[in-house]
Design a protein around this motif. Sequence first.
Motif, PDB file in Angstrom:
ATOM      1  N   SER A  87       5.962-170.987  65.740  1.00 25.84           N
ATOM      2  CA  SER A  87       6.231-171.117  67.058  1.00 25.84           C
ATOM      3  C   SER A  87       7.031-172.029  67.971  1.00 25.84           C
ATOM      4  O   SER A  87       7.214-172.776  68.508  1.00 25.84           O
ATOM      5  CB  SER A  87       4.788-170.940  67.821  1.00 25.84           C
ATOM      6  N   ASP A  93       8.378-171.685  71.478  1.00 23.47           N
ATOM      7  CA  ASP A  93       8.473-171.302  72.185  1.00 23.47           C
ATOM      8  C   ASP A  93       7.163-173.417  72.412  1.00 23.47           C
ATOM      9  O   ASP A  93       7.169-174.451  73.385  1.00 23.47           O
ATOM     10  CB  ASP A  93       7.581-171.271  73.425  1.00 23.47           C
ATOM     11  N   TYR A 146      15.344-169.953  60.405  1.00 22.50           N
ATOM     12  CA  TYR A 146      15.995-168.036  60.954  1.00 22.50           C
ATOM     13  C   TYR A 146      15.122-166.691  60.935  1.00 22.50           C
ATOM     14  O   TYR A 146      15.232-166.391  62.196  1.00 22.50           O
ATOM     15  CB  TYR A 146      17.596-168.051  60.380  1.00 22.50           C
ATOM     16  N   THR A 204      12.195-167.590  64.036  1.00 26.86           N
ATOM     17  CA  THR A 204      13.263-167.269  65.427  1.00 26.86           C
ATOM     18  C   THR A 204      13.520-165.699  65.457  1.00 26.86           C
ATOM     19  O   THR A 204      13.144-165.348  66.601  1.00 26.86           O
ATOM     20  CB  THR A 204      14.175-168.329  65.046  1.00 26.86           C
ATOM     21  N   ASN A 205      14.166-165.317  64.546  1.00 25.64           N
ATOM     22  CA  ASN A 205      14.130-163.841  64.991  1.00 25.64           C
ATOM     23  C   ASN A 205      13.024-162.770  64.585  1.00 25.64           C
ATOM     24  O   ASN A 205      12.733-161.556  65.718  1.00 25.64           O
ATOM     25  CB  ASN A 205      15.330-163.555  63.710  1.00 25.64           C
ATOM     26  N   GLN A 261      10.170-163.601  66.109  1.00 29.72           N
ATOM     27  CA  GLN A 261       9.603-164.065  67.269  1.00 29.72           C
ATOM     28  C   GLN A 261      10.700-163.342  68.211  1.00 29.72           C
ATOM     29  O   GLN A 261      10.002-162.589  69.281  1.00 29.72           O
ATOM     30  CB  GLN A 261       9.505-165.526  67.485  1.00 29.72           C
ATOM     31  N   GLU A 262      11.581-163.742  68.870  1.00 31.25           N
ATOM     32  CA  GLU A 262      13.056-162.908  69.286  1.00 31.25           C
ATOM     33  C   GLU A 262      12.779-161.871  69.943  1.00 31.25           C
ATOM     34  O   GLU A 262      12.625-160.398  70.606  1.00 31.25           O
ATOM     35  CB  GLU A 262      14.036-162.855  69.183  1.00 31.25           C
ATOM     36  N   LYS A 310       9.516-160.694  71.522  1.00 29.80           N
ATOM     37  CA  LYS A 310       9.780-160.772  72.902  1.00 29.80           C
ATOM     38  C   LYS A 310      10.055-159.692  73.576  1.00 29.80           C
ATOM     39  O   LYS A 310       9.663-159.562  74.904  1.00 29.80           O
ATOM     40  CB  LYS A 310      10.612-162.043  73.228  1.00 29.80           C
ATOM     41  N   ALA A 311      11.394-159.720  73.123  1.00 27.97           N
ATOM     42  CA  ALA A 311      11.647-157.659  73.548  1.00 27.97           C
ATOM     43  C   ALA A 311      11.106-156.202  73.624  1.00 27.97           C
ATOM     44  O   ALA A 311      11.312-155.888  74.401  1.00 27.97           O
ATOM     45  CB  ALA A 311      13.296-157.922  72.507  1.00 27.97           C
ATOM     46  N   ALA A 315       4.037-163.123  75.557  1.00 30.29           N
ATOM     47  CA  ALA A 315       5.320-162.632  75.988  1.00 30.29           C
ATOM     48  C   ALA A 315       4.777-160.775  76.721  1.00 30.29           C
ATOM     49  O   ALA A 315       5.404-160.213  77.148  1.00 30.29           O
ATOM     50  CB  ALA A 315       6.621-161.588  75.322  1.00 30.29           C
ATOM     51  N   THR A 344      16.980-157.096  67.775  1.00 32.02           N
ATOM     52  CA  THR A 344      17.868-158.265  68.149  1.00 32.02           C
ATOM     53  C   THR A 344      18.198-159.139  67.109  1.00 32.02           C
ATOM     54  O   THR A 344      19.442-160.100  68.515  1.00 32.02           O
ATOM     55  CB  THR A 344      16.414-159.033  68.940  1.00 32.02           C
TER      56      THR A 344
END
Length: 325
Positions: free
Chosen positions: A182, A184, A210, A213-214, A216-217, A220-221, A250, A308
């Motif tokens: 994670s 965060d 990458y 991270t991608n 997870q982003e 989150k969105a 999130a 994202t």
Amino acid sequence: MRSPQPKAILPKPPLTLYLAAPRGFCAGVDRAIKIVEMALTKWGAPVYVRHEIVHNKFVVDGLRDKGAVFVESLDDCPDDRPVIFSAHGVPKAVPAKAEARQMIYVDATCPLVSKVHIEAQRHAEAGLQIVMIGHTGHPETIGTMGQLPEGEVLLVETVDDVAHVAPRDPARLAFVTQTTLSVDDTIDIVAALQARFPAIVGPHKEDICYATTNRQEAVKAMAPRCDAMLVVGAPNSSNSRRLVEVGTRAGCPYAQLVQRAADIDWRSLDGIASIGITAGASAPEVLIDEVVDAFRDRYDVTVEMVETAVENVEFKVPRVLRMPA
């Protein structure tokens, strides 16, 4: 006598289905699967694979059907058949043992995991002891820690663990991380390490890959828009389990990990008007389609993409597989 009246077909309830992008296979997983398939084409069956090539039962079963034999130790492999090391990486002792037995082996370690291995080696050559942020017992953690002699890599899993780190020299430390954590959580652990060991050296570029991270982003969105969220992935997949945690944090009220559509807990989804769907980096798109189709069977589905990032990363397979037999 009257014939029975046909039952009225009730309209399906409406559902907005948010589909995360990116999701599913990453370049490292795609490469690892391709390596097994190309090895089977080049050398024929059986080809041995040390540990699951990637953490996904559907993928592993499919490769097993083609002639791959999955084992947990090199001791379970004959000398005269090729062996492939999984995408998670292996300790240095494993290829050394294969070479000593004069085995044909192919290393399917993700290049981004190999980057962490090289990083740890360089820090050690500079006289630094390593702190690894990772999960105990995960094959990637075992592989990374196994790049150096015992005691040269100290493992921390949580912020609380940082207080118990006992290095040889607090001024001569560096840290690396498992690639599937994670983002965060890792930020908090790094902050704790830097607070306790101000001289600690970090990676030139973040170790979390990458793809992790991608994904997870994107979650989150997507999470704040959803009544519930499903992550398609295996229970032993670190990056898939992190996606469930990220979704909950999130703002999604309910997040569940499923391997297949048959695993969906429909009772927990009763009354929802929106659902988010994503998948861990080792889950193929066919399983995501299967889950989406299961919702179409029960709901009047409107699909909305939550994108994202766009990924166009590709990793070459090892040269030995590109050369003629």
